[in-house]
Design a protein around this motif. Structure first.
Motif, short mmCIF file in Angstrom:
data_model
loop_
_atom_site.label_atom_id
_atom_site.label_comp_id
_atom_site.label_asym_id
_atom_site.label_seq_id
_atom_site.Cartn_x
_atom_site.Cartn_y
_atom_site.Cartn_z
N GLU A 1 -15.39 22.36 -23.42
CA GLU A 1 -16.00 21.41 -23.62
C GLU A 1 -16.70 21.16 -24.69
N GLN A 2 -17.48 22.42 -25.22
CA GLN A 2 -17.67 22.87 -26.70
C GLN A 2 -16.53 21.38 -27.66
N GLU B 1 -17.39 18.12 -27.48
CA GLU B 1 -18.75 17.14 -27.80
C GLU B 1 -18.58 17.37 -29.16
N ASP C 1 -15.08 25.68 -20.86
CA ASP C 1 -16.37 25.93 -21.89
C ASP C 1 -15.46 26.22 -22.53
#
Length: 280
Positions: A242-243, A246, A239
């Motif tokens: 992914e941050q 991005e 998780d």
């Protein structure tokens, strides 16, 4: 009795503040300030209350009420627990530093680094205020020069912000307040923001797309060392990854240095020390 009321009030405020936390939204600076405050203020309030009770002693009066030895003993036990936890983490950190120093020194690009004899992909800063860069043999042999340079730029970001030093103390707070609500979610949030800050620092020096590719390569290999005294590129969960990807693909966002006004709220945690003047 009065000292016990002080302790219970501090515990109630700390519990209430931690329970009020939810996944923050907004830019990096707002997320960092809110998460850091809710992570640090409750234990600091409890710590200062225990210091005040210990300083006032087991005898005397406060607000017309007699004080007792039970609250004094509770404060002493809590502070001793804090001290033992700090010593334990410092010893584990020292072991990590000594282990890193046993690795040979090599030149990686224009930087000096310790070479870890493993095929896993790993890069990290290990130490306290002046950490050393540690890279694995697998990282040096696997990544292209451009990807390796992006990894080293990320690690330089950790060095620039002294992440190993500050997160040693934050990790100490985490270990001492695991019983408070949302300790782990707040810790994970601070780790994510730490990595986003180092990524932002690196993105000013290398191609963000190349850095994002490096993240995917390194993080997929899994962590090699603990996070005690180590700021490691490969320490992020899926998780968090992914941050970070991005954020690298989005327009750059400023991550300003800590400002004095952002620390004003922490002064409220020292209010219990004022109670000493009312003790007789």
């Amino acid at each position: 009795m009065m000292h016990l009321i002080m302790i219970l009030n501090a515990l109630a405020v700390a519990w209430w503040l931690r329970s009020a936390w939810n996944q923050p939204q907004g830019n990096w600076n707002l997320r960092w300030q809110r998460s850091l405050f809710l992570f640090l203020f409750p234990p600091l309030l409890i710590f200062m209350t225990a210091i005040a009770v210990l300083f006032m002693g087991p005898q005397g009066q406060m607000g017309g009420m007699y004080t007792g030895s039970i609250s004094y003993l509770l404060a002493l036990i809590y502070l001793a627990f804090f001290a033992i936890s700090c010593i334990k983490l410092a010893f584990q950190g020292w072991q990590s530093v000594e282990s890193a120093r046993n690795c040979p020194l090599v030149n990686v690009g224009d930087r000096r680094a310790r070479l870890l004899q493993t095929g896993a992909l790993f890069a990290g800063q290990i130490g306290f205020w002046q950490p050393e860069l540690v890279v694995s043999q697998g990282l040096v042999q696997t990544l292209s020069p451009a990807h390796l340079e992006s990894v080293l730029a990320h690690e330089q970001g950790h060095h620039h912000y002294r992440d190993t030093f500050w997160f040693f103390w934050l990790g100490w707070v985490r270990s001492c307040t695991a019983w408070l609500p949302n300790t782990e979610p707040l810790w994970e949030e601070l780790l994510a923001l730490r990595e986003l800050r180092a990524d932002g620092y690196a993105a000013l020096q290398v191609d963000p797309l190349v850095l994002a590719e490096s993240l995917l390569l390194v993080v997929s290999s899994g962590p090699v060392l603990s996070e005690i005294c180590c700021a490691a590129l490969g320490s992020s969960g899926a998780d968090r990854l992914e941050q970070r990807v991005e954020a690298l693909l989005a327009p750059p966002e400023a991550t300003p240095e800590a400002q004095l006004q952002s620390w004003h709220g922490f002064l409220l945690a020292f209010l219990p020390l004022l109670s000493v003047i009312f003790h007789s």
